[in-house]
Structure formats: C-alpha cells, structure tokens
Design a protein around this motif. Structure first.
Motif, PDB file in Angstrom:
ATOM      1  N   THR A 137       0.860  -1.176   0.000  1.00 29.98           N
ATOM      2  CA  THR A 137       0.000   0.000   0.000  1.00 29.98           C
ATOM      3  C   THR A 137       0.900   1.231   0.000  1.00 29.98           C
ATOM      4  O   THR A 137       2.071   1.161   0.397  1.00 29.98           O
ATOM      5  N   ASP A 138       0.372   2.352  -0.456  1.00 31.22           N
ATOM      6  CA  ASP A 138       1.132   3.603  -0.480  1.00 31.22           C
ATOM      7  C   ASP A 138       0.152   4.766  -0.351  1.00 31.22           C
ATOM      8  O   ASP A 138      -1.053   4.558  -0.199  1.00 31.22           O
ATOM      9  N   LYS A 139       0.649   5.977  -0.425  1.00 31.71           N
ATOM     10  CA  LYS A 139      -0.180   7.144  -0.146  1.00 31.71           C
ATOM     11  C   LYS A 139      -1.113   7.545  -1.284  1.00 31.71           C
ATOM     12  O   LYS A 139      -1.845   8.523  -1.168  1.00 31.71           O
ATOM     13  N   THR A 140      -1.105   6.791  -2.382  1.00 31.43           N
ATOM     14  CA  THR A 140      -2.091   7.058  -3.438  1.00 31.43           C
ATOM     15  C   THR A 140      -3.371   6.251  -3.223  1.00 31.43           C
ATOM     16  O   THR A 140      -4.385   6.528  -3.866  1.00 31.43           O
ATOM     17  N   ASN A 141      -3.344   5.260  -2.333  1.00 32.89           N
ATOM     18  CA  ASN A 141      -4.500   4.385  -2.125  1.00 32.89           C
ATOM     19  C   ASN A 141      -5.713   5.166  -1.636  1.00 32.89           C
ATOM     20  O   ASN A 141      -5.615   5.987  -0.727  1.00 32.89           O
ATOM     21  N   GLY A 142      -6.854   4.869  -2.249  1.00 34.25           N
ATOM     22  CA  GLY A 142      -8.077   5.558  -1.888  1.00 34.25           C
ATOM     23  C   GLY A 142      -8.249   6.887  -2.586  1.00 34.25           C
ATOM     24  O   GLY A 142      -9.305   7.532  -2.460  1.00 34.25           O
ATOM     25  N   PHE A 143      -7.233   7.324  -3.318  1.00 33.93           N
ATOM     26  CA  PHE A 143      -7.309   8.580  -4.067  1.00 33.93           C
ATOM     27  C   PHE A 143      -7.194   8.267  -5.560  1.00 33.93           C
ATOM     28  O   PHE A 143      -8.178   8.185  -6.258  1.00 33.93           O
ATOM     29  N   GLU A 144      -5.957   8.081  -6.024  1.00 31.54           N
ATOM     30  CA  GLU A 144      -5.747   7.774  -7.444  1.00 31.54           C
ATOM     31  C   GLU A 144      -5.706   6.271  -7.714  1.00 31.54           C
ATOM     32  O   GLU A 144      -5.890   5.856  -8.858  1.00 31.54           O
ATOM     33  N   THR A 145      -5.436   5.483  -6.673  1.00 32.35           N
ATOM     34  CA  THR A 145      -5.331   4.034  -6.855  1.00 32.35           C
ATOM     35  C   THR A 145      -6.294   3.314  -5.915  1.00 32.35           C
ATOM     36  O   THR A 145      -6.854   3.904  -4.996  1.00 32.35           O
ATOM     37  N   TYR A 146      -6.443   2.026  -6.156  1.00 32.08           N
ATOM     38  CA  TYR A 146      -7.369   1.198  -5.396  1.00 32.08           C
ATOM     39  C   TYR A 146      -7.064   1.248  -3.894  1.00 32.08           C
ATOM     40  O   TYR A 146      -5.918   1.102  -3.479  1.00 32.08           O
ATOM     41  N   GLY A 147      -8.091   1.454  -3.098  1.00 30.10           N
ATOM     42  CA  GLY A 147      -7.911   1.646  -1.667  1.00 30.10           C
ATOM     43  C   GLY A 147      -7.343   0.453  -0.940  1.00 30.10           C
ATOM     44  O   GLY A 147      -6.722   0.598   0.121  1.00 30.10           O
ATOM     45  N   GLY A 148      -7.550  -0.746  -1.465  1.00 27.88           N
ATOM     46  CA  GLY A 148      -7.066  -1.948  -0.802  1.00 27.88           C
ATOM     47  C   GLY A 148      -5.621  -2.284  -1.064  1.00 27.88           C
ATOM     48  O   GLY A 148      -5.103  -3.272  -0.542  1.00 27.88           O
ATOM     49  N   GLY A 149      -4.928  -1.471  -1.880  1.00 29.56           N
ATOM     50  CA  GLY A 149      -3.528  -1.745  -2.187  1.00 29.56           C
ATOM     51  C   GLY A 149      -3.353  -2.416  -3.534  1.00 29.56           C
ATOM     52  O   GLY A 149      -4.320  -2.778  -4.205  1.00 29.56           O
ATOM     53  N   ARG A 150      -2.098  -2.579  -3.921  1.00 27.39           N
ATOM     54  CA  ARG A 150      -1.776  -3.177  -5.222  1.00 27.39           C
ATOM     55  C   ARG A 150      -0.723  -4.264  -5.032  1.00 27.39           C
ATOM     56  O   ARG A 150      -0.186  -4.448  -3.948  1.00 27.39           O
ATOM     57  N   TYR A 151      -0.422  -4.965  -6.132  1.00 28.24           N
ATOM     58  CA  TYR A 151       0.490  -6.106  -6.077  1.00 28.24           C
ATOM     59  C   TYR A 151       1.611  -5.949  -7.105  1.00 28.24           C
ATOM     60  O   TYR A 151       1.447  -5.302  -8.145  1.00 28.24           O
ATOM     61  N   LEU A 152       2.727  -6.611  -6.806  1.00 27.71           N
ATOM     62  CA  LEU A 152       3.824  -6.793  -7.756  1.00 27.71           C
ATOM     63  C   LEU A 152       4.138  -8.277  -7.849  1.00 27.71           C
ATOM     64  O   LEU A 152       4.123  -8.988  -6.842  1.00 27.71           O
ATOM     65  N   ASP A 153       4.427  -8.746  -9.052  1.00 21.05           N
ATOM     66  CA  ASP A 153       4.973 -10.080  -9.268  1.00 21.05           C
ATOM     67  C   ASP A 153       6.442  -9.915  -9.640  1.00 21.05           C
ATOM     68  O   ASP A 153       6.773  -9.136 -10.552  1.00 21.05           O
ATOM     69  N   VAL A 154       7.315 -10.622  -8.937  1.00 24.53           N
ATOM     70  CA  VAL A 154       8.759 -10.459  -9.134  1.00 24.53           C
ATOM     71  C   VAL A 154       9.372 -11.801  -9.514  1.00 24.53           C
ATOM     72  O   VAL A 154       9.199 -12.790  -8.789  1.00 24.53           O
ATOM     73  N   PRO A 155      10.071 -11.872 -10.654  1.00 23.01           N
ATOM     74  CA  PRO A 155      10.714 -13.133 -11.049  1.00 23.01           C
ATOM     75  C   PRO A 155      11.689 -13.635  -9.990  1.00 23.01           C
ATOM     76  O   PRO A 155      12.431 -12.860  -9.386  1.00 23.01           O
ATOM     77  N   ILE A 156      11.670 -14.928  -9.748  1.00 20.86           N
ATOM     78  CA  ILE A 156      12.569 -15.545  -8.774  1.00 20.86           C
ATOM     79  C   ILE A 156      13.918 -15.849  -9.418  1.00 20.86           C
ATOM     80  O   ILE A 156      13.979 -16.439 -10.489  1.00 20.86           O
ATOM     81  N   LYS A 157      14.984 -15.443  -8.740  1.00 19.48           N
ATOM     82  CA  LYS A 157      16.339 -15.827  -9.118  1.00 19.48           C
ATOM     83  C   LYS A 157      16.991 -16.395  -7.869  1.00 19.48           C
ATOM     84  O   LYS A 157      17.141 -15.693  -6.863  1.00 19.48           O
ATOM     85  N   GLU A 158      17.329 -17.667  -7.915  1.00 22.37           N
ATOM     86  CA  GLU A 158      17.850 -18.348  -6.742  1.00 22.37           C
ATOM     87  C   GLU A 158      19.094 -17.648  -6.185  1.00 22.37           C
ATOM     88  O   GLU A 158      20.026 -17.318  -6.909  1.00 22.37           O
ATOM     89  N   ASN A 159      19.056 -17.407  -4.873  1.00 18.71           N
ATOM     90  CA  ASN A 159      20.180 -16.812  -4.129  1.00 18.71           C
ATOM     91  C   ASN A 159      20.567 -15.424  -4.629  1.00 18.71           C
ATOM     92  O   ASN A 159      21.696 -14.969  -4.403  1.00 18.71           O
ATOM     93  N   ALA A 160      19.636 -14.756  -5.294  1.00 20.27           N
ATOM     94  CA  ALA A 160      19.922 -13.396  -5.759  1.00 20.27           C
ATOM     95  C   ALA A 160      20.066 -12.455  -4.567  1.00 20.27           C
ATOM     96  O   ALA A 160      19.354 -12.581  -3.570  1.00 20.27           O
ATOM     97  N   LYS A 161      21.009 -11.529  -4.656  1.00 22.09           N
ATOM     98  CA  LYS A 161      21.205 -10.547  -3.592  1.00 22.09           C
ATOM     99  C   LYS A 161      20.358  -9.300  -3.810  1.00 22.09           C
ATOM    100  O   LYS A 161      20.183  -8.495  -2.894  1.00 22.09           O
ATOM    101  N   THR A 162      19.860  -9.138  -5.037  1.00 18.33           N
ATOM    102  CA  THR A 162      19.015  -7.983  -5.355  1.00 18.33           C
ATOM    103  C   THR A 162      17.782  -8.433  -6.142  1.00 18.33           C
ATOM    104  O   THR A 162      17.798  -9.470  -6.810  1.00 18.33           O
ATOM    105  N   LEU A 163      16.740  -7.640  -6.037  1.00 18.85           N
ATOM    106  CA  LEU A 163      15.524  -7.826  -6.820  1.00 18.85           C
ATOM    107  C   LEU A 163      15.202  -6.520  -7.513  1.00 18.85           C
ATOM    108  O   LEU A 163      15.501  -5.440  -6.993  1.00 18.85           O
TER     109      LEU A 163
END
Length: 207
Positions: A137-163
């Motif tokens: 969730t962030d400060k746009t929720n309920g104003f410009e974006t959906y009030g319940g929050g949003r989602y991200l899908d992030v590709p899995i890389k085994e033992n990755a130190k960064t995403l």
C-alpha cells in the motif's frame, strides 16, 4: 595545434550524444513498448468471458484500464535479506479468511530519497513457481489508486542478492473490479511511506 584539439572535443561531444540517443532508443524499444503491449493485452483479456473479473454487464461497459505513464524512477533495485526461517504467514483475505504464504525475506530500497522496505512472499499453493508476490500500500491508495492496495509479481532468481521492483507494473487485485472475488490484503509491514504514482490506477467505468 588548436585544430586537432577542437576535433577531439567535437568527437567527444558526438560520442556522448550517440550514447544518449542510443540509451533513449534502448529504453523505448526494450522497455516502454513491451510494457504498453502488456497493458493492451490485459485489456483484451478483460474483455473475454474466460479471463475477465467483470460480470457480463461489466464487460460490455469495459473500455480499458487506467495507468500512470511509465516512469524510469519507479524501477528500483532492492537489496533482499532472506529470513533464516521462512515461516508461513496466513495472509488475511477480503472475505475474512486467510491464505498461506511463505515469508521469503525483506526487500530494502529507496523511493523519493526515502528508505523503504517490503516483505517478499511466495504463495504456498501456487502454479506461479517462478514468481515472488509483493503486495503493498502507499499514499495514493483511496485517491488515485485502489484503496485496498496493489500487487507486484517479481521473477525468482535463486540466491539473488538484489531484486528489481518495477512499480510501473503494479496491478490491482480482481476484487477492485468485482467484490465477488477474494483477494489478499497487504499486511501492515507492506505499507510504503510515500506515494507511488506508477502502475495501475483506480478503475472507472465508462459513462
């Protein structure tokens, strides 16, 4: 002696301009166009009976989803700290039930010059074996974006130190379009302290 120096300076300026133009072209061809194509394909899928969260009446009224323009500053590189023990969180759902997710770790990054953290999850029973789930969730929720929050899908890389968290691809849950759907509610540790004007906006029906 001045003529060769001028040529060197001119060649240097030309080289800088070349790389600047090349970088702009690279971004347009390899990032922006595919992103816009993804959005168009999602609109098409939402118009179909089999892939749409809308009722039949909603599909007839549907025109397109609403998005912010793509912004490079909302593709962020996050350092991930893995939990030693990946506990199971029973994430609350919009209908009062819960669903099991593994807590993978914490992604730390900056937005608007401010440090942020999000917990990274993986659904226990999921066909999406190559993706992490990052609700927020962030400060746009309920104003410009959906009030319940949003989602991200992030590709899995085994033992990755960064995403890479691409907020330009942040999307709404299906319950944003139809209350009959049941969706995960972002936990309190998934709250960002800044506005994220990127990705999908509130859905507005055609008038």
């Amino acid at each position: 002696m001045q003529r060769p120096l001028k040529l060197v300076i001119l060649a240097g300026i030309t080289l800088v301009l070349f790389y600047f133009i090349q970088d702009s072209f690279f971004n347009e061809e390899n990032y922006t166009k595919p992103l816009l194509a993804e959005r168009e394909n999602k609109d098409l899928s939402f118009r179909s009976q089999s892939n749409s969260p809308f009722t039949e009446e909603g599909r007839r009224a549907f025109r397109n989803l609403n998005y912010y323009e793509p912004k490079p500053e909302y593709q962020v590189k996050a350092a991930i700290s893995y939990f030693e023990k990946q506990d199971t969180l029973h994430m609350p759902m919009t209908n009062g039930t819960t669903e099991a997710y593994l807590t993978i770790g914490t992604a730390a990054f900056e937005l608007d010059g401010q440090p942020q953290k999000l917990t990274v999850y993986k659904k226990v029973k999921s066909e999406e074996v190559e993706k992490y789930f990052v609700p927020f969730t962030d400060k746009t929720n309920g104003f410009e974006t959906y009030g319940g929050g949003r989602y991200l899908d992030v590709p899995i890389k085994e033992n990755a130190k960064t995403l890479f968290l691409d907020f330009n691809r942040a999307y709404n849950p299906f319950c944003a379009y139809n209350p009959d759907f049941v969706c995960p509610v972002p936990p309190k540790e998934s709250r960002l302290t800044v506005a994220v004007p990127a990705g999908e906006k509130n859905y507005e029906t055609a008038k």
